[in-house]
Design a protein around this motif. Sequence first.
Motif, PDB file in Angstrom:
ATOM      1  N   ARG A 268       0.817  -1.125   0.073  1.00  0.00           N
ATOM      2  CA  ARG A 268       0.047   0.009  -0.029  1.00  0.00           C
ATOM      3  C   ARG A 268       1.029   1.111  -0.126  1.00  0.00           C
ATOM      4  NH1 ARG A 268      -2.681  -3.601  -0.945  1.00  0.00           N
ATOM      5  NH2 ARG A 268      -4.642  -4.561   0.067  1.00  0.00           N
ATOM      6  N   ASP A 269       0.519   2.351  -1.154  1.00  0.00           N
ATOM      7  CA  ASP A 269       1.325   3.627  -0.941  1.00  0.00           C
ATOM      8  C   ASP A 269       0.672   4.409   0.189  1.00  0.00           C
ATOM      9  OD1 ASP A 269      -0.916   4.677  -1.919  1.00  0.00           O
ATOM     10  OD2 ASP A 269      -0.186   4.440  -4.025  1.00  0.00           O
ATOM     11  N   SER A 270       1.430   5.656   0.299  1.00  0.00           N
ATOM     12  CA  SER A 270       1.011   6.421   1.347  1.00  0.00           C
ATOM     13  C   SER A 270      -0.489   6.919   1.326  1.00  0.00           C
ATOM     14  CB  SER A 270       1.788   7.939   1.317  1.00  0.00           C
ATOM     15  OG  SER A 270       1.545   8.528   0.073  1.00  0.00           O
ATOM     16  N   ARG A 271      -1.087   6.738   0.146  1.00  0.00           N
ATOM     17  CA  ARG A 271      -2.558   7.229  -0.217  1.00  0.00           C
ATOM     18  C   ARG A 271      -3.488   6.156  -0.134  1.00  0.00           C
ATOM     19  NH1 ARG A 271      -2.783  12.469  -1.295  1.00  0.00           N
ATOM     20  NH2 ARG A 271      -5.023  12.138  -2.161  1.00  0.00           N
ATOM     21  N   GLY A 272      -3.059   4.659   0.210  1.00  0.00           N
ATOM     22  CA  GLY A 272      -3.758   3.622   0.163  1.00  0.00           C
ATOM     23  C   GLY A 272      -3.970   2.770  -0.693  1.00  0.00           C
TER      24      GLY A 272
ATOM     25  N   TYR B 293      23.016  15.507   7.347  1.00  0.00           N
ATOM     26  CA  TYR B 293      22.386  15.011   8.446  1.00  0.00           C
ATOM     27  C   TYR B 293      22.937  15.164   9.656  1.00  0.00           C
ATOM     28  CZ  TYR B 293      20.642  11.205  11.496  1.00  0.00           C
ATOM     29  OH  TYR B 293      20.003  10.373  12.399  1.00  0.00           O
ATOM     30  N   LEU B 294      24.324  15.044   9.977  1.00  0.00           N
ATOM     31  CA  LEU B 294      25.029  15.438  11.159  1.00  0.00           C
ATOM     32  C   LEU B 294      24.982  16.725  11.461  1.00  0.00           C
ATOM     33  CD1 LEU B 294      28.076  13.202  10.988  1.00  0.00           C
ATOM     34  CD2 LEU B 294      25.962  12.835  12.130  1.00  0.00           C
ATOM     35  N   GLU B 295      24.861  17.818  10.460  1.00  0.00           N
ATOM     36  CA  GLU B 295      24.629  19.004  10.800  1.00  0.00           C
ATOM     37  C   GLU B 295      23.195  19.374  11.296  1.00  0.00           C
ATOM     38  OE1 GLU B 295      24.748  23.870   8.838  1.00  0.00           O
ATOM     39  OE2 GLU B 295      25.618  21.993   7.855  1.00  0.00           O
ATOM     40  N   ALA B 296      22.245  18.547  10.678  1.00  0.00           N
ATOM     41  CA  ALA B 296      20.855  18.770  11.393  1.00  0.00           C
ATOM     42  C   ALA B 296      20.712  18.355  12.638  1.00  0.00           C
ATOM     43  CB  ALA B 296      20.005  17.862  10.240  1.00  0.00           C
ATOM     44  N   LEU B 297      21.489  17.161  13.278  1.00  0.00           N
ATOM     45  CA  LEU B 297      21.198  16.905  14.370  1.00  0.00           C
ATOM     46  C   LEU B 297      21.924  18.011  15.333  1.00  0.00           C
ATOM     47  CD1 LEU B 297      22.596  13.058  14.273  1.00  0.00           C
ATOM     48  CD2 LEU B 297      20.159  14.048  14.304  1.00  0.00           C
ATOM     49  N   ASN B 298      22.997  18.637  14.942  1.00  0.00           N
ATOM     50  CA  ASN B 298      23.626  19.775  15.667  1.00  0.00           C
ATOM     51  C   ASN B 298      22.608  20.725  16.073  1.00  0.00           C
ATOM     52  OD1 ASN B 298      25.390  22.233  15.750  1.00  0.00           O
ATOM     53  ND2 ASN B 298      26.122  20.899  17.362  1.00  0.00           N
ATOM     54  N   LEU B 299      22.002  21.279  14.599  1.00  0.00           N
ATOM     55  CA  LEU B 299      20.925  22.375  14.894  1.00  0.00           C
ATOM     56  C   LEU B 299      19.904  21.968  15.579  1.00  0.00           C
ATOM     57  CD1 LEU B 299      20.861  23.679  11.030  1.00  0.00           C
ATOM     58  CD2 LEU B 299      21.056  25.023  13.169  1.00  0.00           C
ATOM     59  N   ALA B 300      19.371  20.703  15.609  1.00  0.00           N
ATOM     60  CA  ALA B 300      18.047  20.309  16.538  1.00  0.00           C
ATOM     61  C   ALA B 300      18.512  20.681  17.812  1.00  0.00           C
ATOM     62  CB  ALA B 300      17.875  18.881  16.280  1.00  0.00           C
ATOM     63  N   THR B 301      19.616  20.456  18.416  1.00  0.00           N
ATOM     64  CA  THR B 301      20.039  20.678  19.844  1.00  0.00           C
ATOM     65  C   THR B 301      20.017  22.284  20.080  1.00  0.00           C
ATOM     66  OG1 THR B 301      22.600  20.946  19.526  1.00  0.00           O
ATOM     67  CG2 THR B 301      21.582  18.722  19.687  1.00  0.00           C
ATOM     68  N   ARG B 302      20.072  22.860  19.201  1.00  0.00           N
ATOM     69  CA  ARG B 302      20.081  24.536  19.237  1.00  0.00           C
ATOM     70  C   ARG B 302      18.717  25.127  19.151  1.00  0.00           C
ATOM     71  NH1 ARG B 302      23.892  26.665  15.063  1.00  0.00           N
ATOM     72  NH2 ARG B 302      23.502  28.606  16.128  1.00  0.00           N
ATOM     73  N   MET B 303      17.815  24.637  19.140  1.00  0.00           N
ATOM     74  CA  MET B 303      16.321  25.108  18.735  1.00  0.00           C
ATOM     75  C   MET B 303      15.714  24.840  20.174  1.00  0.00           C
ATOM     76  SD  MET B 303      16.114  26.014  15.743  1.00  0.00           S
ATOM     77  CE  MET B 303      17.256  25.913  14.301  1.00  0.00           C
ATOM     78  N   ASP B 304      14.751  25.918  20.097  1.00  0.00           N
ATOM     79  CA  ASP B 304      13.865  25.711  21.124  1.00  0.00           C
ATOM     80  C   ASP B 304      12.718  24.780  21.241  1.00  0.00           C
ATOM     81  OD1 ASP B 304      14.900  28.068  22.933  1.00  0.00           O
ATOM     82  OD2 ASP B 304      14.187  29.235  21.123  1.00  0.00           O
ATOM     83  N   ALA B 305      12.315  24.259  19.905  1.00  0.00           N
ATOM     84  CA  ALA B 305      11.407  23.603  19.876  1.00  0.00           C
ATOM     85  C   ALA B 305      11.438  22.934  18.372  1.00  0.00           C
ATOM     86  CB  ALA B 305       9.946  24.115  19.954  1.00  0.00           C
ATOM     87  N   LEU B 306      11.104  21.841  18.316  1.00  0.00           N
ATOM     88  CA  LEU B 306      11.338  21.068  16.759  1.00  0.00           C
ATOM     89  C   LEU B 306       9.872  20.519  16.403  1.00  0.00           C
ATOM     90  CD1 LEU B 306      14.337  18.942  17.923  1.00  0.00           C
ATOM     91  CD2 LEU B 306      14.106  20.993  16.429  1.00  0.00           C
ATOM     92  N   ILE B 307       9.332  20.915  15.294  1.00  0.00           N
ATOM     93  CA  ILE B 307       8.035  20.480  14.690  1.00  0.00           C
ATOM     94  C   ILE B 307       8.153  18.824  13.985  1.00  0.00           C
ATOM     95  CG2 ILE B 307       6.216  20.778  13.077  1.00  0.00           C
ATOM     96  CD1 ILE B 307       6.758  23.727  13.385  1.00  0.00           C
ATOM     97  N   ILE B 308       7.449  18.019  14.289  1.00  0.00           N
ATOM     98  CA  ILE B 308       7.218  16.798  13.734  1.00  0.00           C
ATOM     99  C   ILE B 308       5.901  16.528  13.260  1.00  0.00           C
ATOM    100  CG2 ILE B 308       7.216  15.392  15.864  1.00  0.00           C
ATOM    101  CD1 ILE B 308       8.818  13.220  14.341  1.00  0.00           C
ATOM    102  N   ASN B 309       5.643  15.945  12.172  1.00  0.00           N
ATOM    103  CA  ASN B 309       4.055  15.806  11.891  1.00  0.00           C
ATOM    104  C   ASN B 309       3.702  14.611  11.207  1.00  0.00           C
ATOM    105  OD1 ASN B 309       5.366  16.684   9.479  1.00  0.00           O
ATOM    106  ND2 ASN B 309       3.950  17.989   8.991  1.00  0.00           N
ATOM    107  N   ASP B 310       2.729  13.966  11.622  1.00  0.00           N
ATOM    108  CA  ASP B 310       2.083  12.731  10.964  1.00  0.00           C
ATOM    109  C   ASP B 310       1.887  12.955   9.610  1.00  0.00           C
ATOM    110  OD1 ASP B 310       2.307  10.291  12.870  1.00  0.00           O
ATOM    111  OD2 ASP B 310       0.383  11.355  13.954  1.00  0.00           O
ATOM    112  N   ALA B 311       1.749  11.451   8.746  1.00  0.00           N
ATOM    113  CA  ALA B 311       1.300  11.749   7.533  1.00  0.00           C
ATOM    114  C   ALA B 311      -0.196  11.518   7.477  1.00  0.00           C
ATOM    115  CB  ALA B 311       1.675  10.626   6.754  1.00  0.00           C
ATOM    116  N   THR B 312      -1.021  12.299   6.695  1.00  0.00           N
ATOM    117  CA  THR B 312      -2.585  12.023   6.865  1.00  0.00           C
ATOM    118  C   THR B 312      -2.913  10.794   6.139  1.00  0.00           C
ATOM    119  OG1 THR B 312      -2.646  14.370   6.583  1.00  0.00           O
ATOM    120  CG2 THR B 312      -4.840  13.425   5.887  1.00  0.00           C
ATOM    121  N   THR B 313      -3.922   9.882   6.803  1.00  0.00           N
ATOM    122  CA  THR B 313      -4.078   8.809   6.408  1.00  0.00           C
ATOM    123  C   THR B 313      -5.622   8.326   6.557  1.00  0.00           C
ATOM    124  OG1 THR B 313      -4.004   7.504   8.425  1.00  0.00           O
ATOM    125  CG2 THR B 313      -1.777   7.865   7.115  1.00  0.00           C
TER     126      THR B 313
END
Length: 699
Positions: free
Chosen positions: A444-448, A616-636
């Motif tokens: 099944r793909d992301s849209r079912g 990728y490794l720079e993104a990990l470092n940036l993540a530690t410097r942020m006040d908040a990180l956004i993560i979102n579900d896929a709509t299913t």
Amino acid sequence: MSHGISVPLVTVVVPTFRGADRIGDTLRSLAHQTMDRAAFEVVVVLNGPADGTPEVLDRIRREHPELRLRSITIPEVGAGHARNAGVASAAGTYLTFVDDDDSVSATMLESLAAEVADGVVPLSMVADVVTDSVPSVIEFDNYLNRRISVQTGQTVAGESLPTALGFVAGKLVPTALARTAEFDTSLRSGEDVVYWFDLFNRAPFLFSVVDSHTGAAYHRSIRVGSISRQAASYDFSVSQRLEVIQRLASREVTHPAAARVRDVLMVSQTVLINGYLREMGEDVRLRAVDQIRELGLESFVRYDVLNAGLAHDLAICYAFPPWVDTSGSVSARRIRRRGVVVDVVSQSLRSWSERDAGGRLIAQEFIGDHAELAGKAGVFEWRPIDRFVTAGFQQIATWEATKGSYRSVYSRSMWPASHFLAALYKIRRPETTWIAEFSDPQQRDSRGGFRGARCRPGPLLDELLAALAATGVELAPDVAISELVEVLAYSLADEIVFTNENQQTMMLDYLGRPALEERVRERSTISEHPTLEPHFYQLAPSDYVLDPTVANVAYFGAFYKTRGLGEVIEAVSSLSAERQRRLRLHVFTPQPEELDIAVRDAGLNGVIIANSYVPYLEALNLATRMDALIINDATTVGMHSLNPYLPSKWSDYAGSGSDVWAIVEPGSVLSKKKTRYQSRIGDAHAAHEQLVAIIKDHV
């Protein structure tokens, strides 16, 4: 040359420590040189306790009064101290070293001197004299000569013969150049490697390899028994080799040729470590890896060299670093988490993705040989799959020729070719344990929708279907690729890994084979994407500028039809001007231009900042410097019976130490995670409330 020459052309430095029983033969070989005795001097540097060596020197003087022989005594013990003193005392225009248990052929000094020129270091052959045997055996077939002899009679760039920089003797160097560096007396071995690199680094030179017909050779004494005992020591074979690499790594190279030579010399030291590790167990290898990390040498040790020949387990990961791909990154983290050295077969994703060299660091300690297969990549396309499986099995068979069958094989999809090759290996090597991981549902793909691309007739499909039939599972010859890959893993794998419970439930719900479902439940585990250790978040410090007076919120990722930032942009727009001034939303995405348009249309320039992806490794470092990180579900909703996805960014965010804002679909795995902030997908009002809370908490 005339005996009346007062200044010698060549100084031979002979360091000696308790050498009374052996230095006589060394000096006699120098006394029998074809070079005019007045043209060279021998400086013996005595260090260590008195042992009768001065008396031996006196005897040599009586035997060979024409030999210009003098000695100096130093209080410090060690070959490095002695060589430094000898270099400082040398009167000759050129200089060479001879150890007190070695000797030289009669023509060596004359042949070397005949090759002197500006910017040139003459180099002789090196013969091993095995002194354990009676009579002694002189052996020219050794690893040094195999590299040197192909250049006999030629003048070549120094970097083309880096092996010649890895030992102290057999070379004639201008004394002035020799004095620009010193032997590192803190090193317990390998100081000659560092010394010769330092000379080359200061003034890259050419090697003039003396023609072998001259008979010129340095005779290196080899005591087989003592070498074996020395090599059996972890301290000598690992710790001291890493000390040499550490010194080389600390040098600031002055020339591209020097950089290449340094790399080769560090690899040579790593080869010696590998030779020891091949004789020892995994615990010793892990001890060496820990020491590499403690010394900060992760970027200087070639782990493929360190681990060469050590892998007895296999990983088949169609996507794998250094290519930017989520599945590849997770595979590398899985390998790291497992902690077992594996040989890796992967596919070049040149036509699909960008390279990120930092991704190699994730699992490098646990990678032995890595074969990246060429050719056009494809996901649910039979021809690329067939090509990958065929070439991959040929590569594995080559490795097996030297090490036998593998104990286990790990494979991971999203890319189905990984499981197809692993299945074939399991069919042909049934004793091997197969661990098959699914990142997402394959059928099944992301849209079912059903992924209906079909397999094509041929030997590979015939063998796979026959193996399934032997387990009681019958599939049609025109079976869909997506169905076949799932059923192969379900029927043949010894362990099946799902990344979350929803994924397992959904995939088994549409399986429709009760007996097979029971087998899967017995052999499956739920294992979320691994989180890297804290030090990975500091390996690539980012210079991205953040305003400390505002709340800095970040989103890392691409945008899809089922996953975007629409409600977030709407929520930012609804904030008061004052709150907008106290907020910065930093978005790192492959589509910054598209986001820029949306931000401009919403009048949010300066509040939402669109950036290209970062490594990728720079993104990990940036993540530690942020006040908040956004993560979102896929709509299913309306597409799947339940949400089978857990964004892999969750594992990255979980190790950052920063607050997380999860935008979730009810009932998803992400919705059950403990995050400081949470709102529903599409709910701009709830997103507004979370932004207000973030600003309040962090400004």
